[in-house]
Motif scaffolding. Structure first.
Motif, PDB file in Angstrom:
ATOM      1  N   THR A  17       0.840  -1.184  -0.158  1.00  0.00           N
ATOM      2  CA  THR A  17      -0.018   0.059   0.037  1.00  0.00           C
ATOM      3  C   THR A  17       0.744   1.240   0.048  1.00  0.00           C
ATOM      4  N   THR A  18       0.256   2.204  -0.278  1.00  0.00           N
ATOM      5  CA  THR A  18       1.218   3.644  -0.497  1.00  0.00           C
ATOM      6  C   THR A  18       0.538   4.834   0.326  1.00  0.00           C
ATOM      7  N   PRO A  19       0.187   4.634   1.710  1.00  0.00           N
ATOM      8  CA  PRO A  19      -0.246   5.641   2.585  1.00  0.00           C
ATOM      9  C   PRO A  19       0.686   6.903   2.757  1.00  0.00           C
ATOM     10  N   TRP A  20      -0.067   7.858   3.203  1.00  0.00           N
ATOM     11  CA  TRP A  20       0.794   9.087   3.448  1.00  0.00           C
ATOM     12  C   TRP A  20       1.334   8.990   4.709  1.00  0.00           C
ATOM     13  N   VAL A  21       2.443   9.726   4.920  1.00  0.00           N
ATOM     14  CA  VAL A  21       3.228   9.759   6.218  1.00  0.00           C
ATOM     15  C   VAL A  21       3.402  11.392   6.565  1.00  0.00           C
ATOM     16  N   VAL A  22       2.878  11.718   7.888  1.00  0.00           N
ATOM     17  CA  VAL A  22       3.155  13.037   8.191  1.00  0.00           C
ATOM     18  C   VAL A  22       4.136  13.039   9.310  1.00  0.00           C
ATOM     19  N   THR A  23       5.056  13.853   8.964  1.00  0.00           N
ATOM     20  CA  THR A  23       6.262  13.836   9.815  1.00  0.00           C
ATOM     21  C   THR A  23       6.379  15.078  10.907  1.00  0.00           C
ATOM     22  N   SER A  24       5.624  16.211  10.652  1.00  0.00           N
ATOM     23  CA  SER A  24       5.988  17.514  11.256  1.00  0.00           C
ATOM     24  C   SER A  24       5.097  17.660  12.451  1.00  0.00           C
ATOM     25  N   HIS A  25       5.311  18.401  13.618  1.00  0.00           N
ATOM     26  CA  HIS A  25       4.651  18.409  14.830  1.00  0.00           C
ATOM     27  C   HIS A  25       3.310  19.262  14.471  1.00  0.00           C
ATOM     28  N   ALA A  26       3.592  20.424  13.766  1.00  0.00           N
ATOM     29  CA  ALA A  26       2.391  21.301  13.709  1.00  0.00           C
ATOM     30  C   ALA A  26       1.180  20.648  12.796  1.00  0.00           C
ATOM     31  N   GLU A  27       1.708  19.996  11.593  1.00  0.00           N
ATOM     32  CA  GLU A  27       0.714  19.131  10.839  1.00  0.00           C
ATOM     33  C   GLU A  27       0.067  17.982  11.704  1.00  0.00           C
ATOM     34  N   GLN A  28       0.832  17.257  12.351  1.00  0.00           N
ATOM     35  CA  GLN A  28       0.157  16.219  13.025  1.00  0.00           C
ATOM     36  C   GLN A  28      -0.703  16.619  14.134  1.00  0.00           C
ATOM     37  N   LYS A  29      -0.469  17.804  14.804  1.00  0.00           N
ATOM     38  CA  LYS A  29      -1.527  18.257  15.916  1.00  0.00           C
ATOM     39  C   LYS A  29      -2.643  18.728  15.089  1.00  0.00           C
ATOM     40  N   THR A  30      -2.667  19.174  14.074  1.00  0.00           N
ATOM     41  CA  THR A  30      -3.811  19.727  13.312  1.00  0.00           C
ATOM     42  C   THR A  30      -4.546  18.320  13.030  1.00  0.00           C
ATOM     43  N   ILE A  71      -8.547  16.088   2.197  1.00  0.00           N
ATOM     44  CA  ILE A  71      -7.725  17.048   3.013  1.00  0.00           C
ATOM     45  C   ILE A  71      -6.521  17.679   2.485  1.00  0.00           C
ATOM     46  N   GLU A  72      -6.546  19.124   2.476  1.00  0.00           N
ATOM     47  CA  GLU A  72      -5.155  19.761   2.161  1.00  0.00           C
ATOM     48  C   GLU A  72      -4.207  19.987   3.386  1.00  0.00           C
ATOM     49  N   VAL A  73      -3.184  19.349   2.941  1.00  0.00           N
ATOM     50  CA  VAL A  73      -1.971  19.437   4.136  1.00  0.00           C
ATOM     51  C   VAL A  73      -0.747  19.848   3.421  1.00  0.00           C
ATOM     52  N   ALA A  74      -0.264  21.034   4.328  1.00  0.00           N
ATOM     53  CA  ALA A  74       1.072  21.405   3.445  1.00  0.00           C
ATOM     54  C   ALA A  74       1.150  21.395   2.068  1.00  0.00           C
ATOM     55  N   GLY A  75       0.313  21.995   1.276  1.00  0.00           N
ATOM     56  CA  GLY A  75       0.451  21.911  -0.168  1.00  0.00           C
ATOM     57  C   GLY A  75      -0.003  20.479  -0.727  1.00  0.00           C
ATOM     58  N   ARG A  76      -0.383  19.490  -0.056  1.00  0.00           N
ATOM     59  CA  ARG A  76      -0.581  18.255  -0.589  1.00  0.00           C
ATOM     60  C   ARG A  76      -2.008  17.732  -0.462  1.00  0.00           C
ATOM     61  N   THR A  77      -2.536  17.132  -1.271  1.00  0.00           N
ATOM     62  CA  THR A  77      -3.964  16.727  -1.289  1.00  0.00           C
ATOM     63  C   THR A  77      -4.119  15.077  -0.807  1.00  0.00           C
ATOM     64  N   ILE A  78      -4.436  14.748   0.502  1.00  0.00           N
ATOM     65  CA  ILE A  78      -4.694  13.626   0.843  1.00  0.00           C
ATOM     66  C   ILE A  78      -6.249  13.206   0.333  1.00  0.00           C
ATOM     67  N   ARG A  79      -6.367  12.220  -0.471  1.00  0.00           N
ATOM     68  CA  ARG A  79      -7.911  12.056  -0.833  1.00  0.00           C
ATOM     69  C   ARG A  79      -8.576  10.982  -0.184  1.00  0.00           C
ATOM     70  N   ALA A  80      -9.893  11.026  -0.077  1.00  0.00           N
ATOM     71  CA  ALA A  80     -10.801  10.166   0.638  1.00  0.00           C
ATOM     72  C   ALA A  80     -10.490   8.902   0.240  1.00  0.00           C
ATOM     73  N   GLY A  81     -10.471   8.131   1.419  1.00  0.00           N
ATOM     74  CA  GLY A  81     -10.070   6.625   1.223  1.00  0.00           C
ATOM     75  C   GLY A  81      -8.693   6.287   1.390  1.00  0.00           C
ATOM     76  N   GLU A  82      -7.754   7.278   1.400  1.00  0.00           N
ATOM     77  CA  GLU A  82      -6.321   6.995   1.650  1.00  0.00           C
ATOM     78  C   GLU A  82      -5.731   6.811   2.881  1.00  0.00           C
ATOM     79  N   GLY A  83      -4.913   6.213   3.411  1.00  0.00           N
ATOM     80  CA  GLY A  83      -4.530   5.997   4.560  1.00  0.00           C
ATOM     81  C   GLY A  83      -3.215   7.077   4.925  1.00  0.00           C
ATOM     82  N   VAL A  84      -3.413   7.320   6.172  1.00  0.00           N
ATOM     83  CA  VAL A  84      -2.504   8.264   6.948  1.00  0.00           C
ATOM     84  C   VAL A  84      -1.914   7.514   8.006  1.00  0.00           C
ATOM     85  N   ILE A  85      -0.433   8.051   8.219  1.00  0.00           N
ATOM     86  CA  ILE A  85       0.348   7.587   9.238  1.00  0.00           C
ATOM     87  C   ILE A  85       1.049   8.577   9.872  1.00  0.00           C
ATOM     88  N   LEU A  86       0.393   9.105  11.151  1.00  0.00           N
ATOM     89  CA  LEU A  86       1.066  10.322  12.066  1.00  0.00           C
ATOM     90  C   LEU A  86       2.481   9.756  12.902  1.00  0.00           C
TER      91      LEU A  86
END
Length: 409
Positions: free
Chosen positions: A51-64, A306-321
Motif C-alpha cells: 500500500t502507499t499511505p501518506w506519512v506526516v512527519t512534522s509536529h504542527a501538521e500532526q497536531k492539526t 484534506i489539504e495538508v502542507a500543499g498536498r491533497t490527501i484523497r478520501a479513502g487514503e491511509g495516513v500514518i502520523l
C-alpha cells in the motif's frame, strides 16, 4: 530521492515504511525516516501489503490532523494502514480506540472519570509502596536481575488490575496474551486467539461483577449494563483495551527509560538527587518525548479530501502520523536529539492529541514520576549487566520497548 513522494510517484521509488531502527542508535527513529523529514512534512511511502499511505512527519501538521474529524480511526476502512489484517468491522472489538465520534465519545465518557488527575493522585502513595516492595524483592534476589520482570511489568500490571477489578494472580495469563496482541510479527491466528482469550476472560469477569459488584471499574461498567447504557460486549471490549493498554505501554516506558538514563548518568543524577517534584515532572515529559514508544505511528483513513502542507490527501487514503518524528521536530524542540531533562517538553505528542488522546495518560505519568526517582535513589549503583548491543529491543512490536533488561548493582 530529491522530491517529496506523492500520488504521482512510482511506488517502487517510494521509501519503505516501517524501516528498522539502527542498532547503533536504538533510541532514535530510523535514519530512513529522518531522511524523509528533510523532504517535507507530508509524503507517500510504500508500506504493508504494498500500500502507499501518506506519512506526516512534522509536529504542527500532526497536531492539526489528530484533531481533524475527517480522519477516521476505524480500521475496517479498506485504506486503513496496518501491519496486520483486520477481519472484524467497526472497531468494536477494540472498544472506543477503534471508533469515531459520536460512539467513541459515548464509550470513552464511561471510563474517563477513573483516570482524572484527582483520582490518580490519590493512588500515588499506593504506587509508591508497590514500587518499594518490588525493589525490595529485586534487591533480595539474585544478580543480575531482569528489570522487566522484576519491576517494569509487575507494577503497572498490579495497578491496572486493582483499578479494573482483575485478579492480579492472573497476570501471567493477561501479560502473555497482551504481548501476542501487540506483536507486529505474530501470525494472524495467534493474535486472534490471544484477543479471544482476553475477551472471554474479561467477559467472565464482567459477569461476576454483574452478580457481585465491587469497588472497581468493571463493576461500574456492570451498573451501566444494568441501566441499559452499555452492552455486555461493549463492557468486555473496554476491559480488554484498558487491561492491555494500562500495563503494556507503561511497562515499556519504565524499562526503556531506565536503560536510556543508564546511558546518560548525568541526567539520571538529576532524577536521583532532587527533592523537587517539578524536576521529576519535567524529566518524565522529556523521557516521553525522546522515546515515543508508539512504534508504528498513529494510523488513520481520510473520509474526505484534506489539504495538508500543499498536498491533497484523497478520501479513502491511509495516513500514518509519526509521533516519534513530531517529537524530534526542531521547530518545536531545539536540538531535539539531545536528551535534556531540564527541557520544557510538554508539547510532545507521546499520548497523541485531539479526541483520541490516551485516556490513561494521567495514570502513566504518575507511575513514571514515582518509579524512576525511586529506582535510582534506592539503587544508586544500578547498571546494565550486558553490552547495549545485547539488550533485546522490541523491534517486532507496535509498542517499542525491551523484552528484557539485565541489571546489576
Amino acid at each position: 530521492m530529491t522530491t517529496v513522494p506523492d500520488a504521482t510517484t512510482d511506488p517502487a521509488e517510494m521509501p519503505r515504511f516501517p524501516q528498522p531502527r539502527s542498532s547503533v542508535c536504538p533510541f532514535d527513529p530510523s535514519p530512513e525516516l529522518r531522511d524523509l523529514t528533510r523532504l517535507g512534512p507530508v509524503g507517500r511511502v510504500r508500506s504493508w501489503g504494498d500500500t502507499t499511505p501518506w506519512v506526516v512527519t512534522s509536529h504542527a501538521e500532526q497536531k492539526t490532523l489528530l484533531s481533524d474529524p475527517r480522519l477516521s480511526v476505524d480500521f475496517s476502512h479498506p485504506g486503513y494502514p496496518s501491519p496486520v489484517a483486520h477481519s472484524h468491522g467497526g472497531g468494536t472489538d477494540l472498544s472506543f480506540v477503534g471508533l469515531d465520534d459520536p460512539e467513541h465519545a459515548r464509550l470513552r465518557r464511561m471510563v474517563s472519570g477513573t483516570f482524572t488527575i484527582k483520582r490518580v493522585e490519590a493512588l500515588r502513595p499506593v504506587v509508591q509502596k508497590m514500587t518499594d516492595d518490588f525493589i525490595d524483592r529485586m534487591l533480595a534476589g539474585p544478580k543480575p536481575a531482569d528489570l522487566v520482570q522484576a519491576l517494569a511489568l509487575p507494577i503497572p500490571s498490579l495497578v491496572i488490575s486493582e483499578l479494573l477489578g482483575v485478579p492480579y494472580e492472573d497476570h501471567e495469563f493477561f501479560q502473555t496474551n497482551s504481548k501476542n496482541i501487540v506483536s507486529a510479527t505474530a501470525a494472524a491466528e495467534v493474535r486472534q486467539a490471544a484477543h479471544t482469550n482476553l475477551a472471554d476472560y474479561l467477559d467472565d469477569l464482567v459477569g461476576q461483577k454483574l452478580a457481585t459488584p465491587g469497588d472497581d471499574l468493571l463493576s461500574r461498567l456492570g451498573e451501566q449494563i444494568k441501566a441499559g447504557e452499555l452492552t455486555r460486549r461493549e463492557a468486555t471490549a473496554m476491559g480488554v483495551l484498558l487491561l492491555l493498554g494500562g500495563h503494556e505501554t507503561t511497562a515499556n516506558m519504565i524499562s526503556l527509560g531506565t536503560l536510556l538514563l543508564l546511558q546518560h548518568p548525568d541526567e539520571a543524577a538529576r532524577i536521583r538527587d532532587t527533592d523537587d517534584p517539578r524536576v521529576i515532572v519535567a524529566a518524565v515529559e522529556e523521557l516521553l518525548r525522546y522515546l515515543s514508544i508508539v512504534h508504528l505511528g498513529r494510523r488513520r483513513t481520510a473520509l474526505e479530501d484534506i489539504e495538508v502542507a500543499g498536498r491533497t490527501i484523497r478520501a479513502g487514503e491511509g495516513v500514518i502520523l509519526l509521533g516519534e518524528l513530531a517529537n524530534r521536530d526542531p521547530a518545536v524542540f531545539p536540538d531535539p536529539d539531545r536528551l535534556d531533562l531540564t527541557r520544557d517538553a510538554r508539547r510532545h505528542q507521546a499520548f497523541g492529541a485531539g479526541a483520541h488522546h490516551c485516556v490513561g495518560q494521567p495514570l502513566a505519568r504518575m507511575e513514571l514520576q514515582v518509579i524512576y526517582p525511586t529506582l535510582f535513589r534506592r539503587i544508586p549503583t544500578l547498571s546494565v549487566a550486558t553490552d547495549l548491543e545485547q539488550v533485546p529491543f522490541k523491534y517486532d512490536a507496535v509498542i517499542y520497548g525491551l523484552h528484557e533488561l539485565p541489571v546489576t548493582w
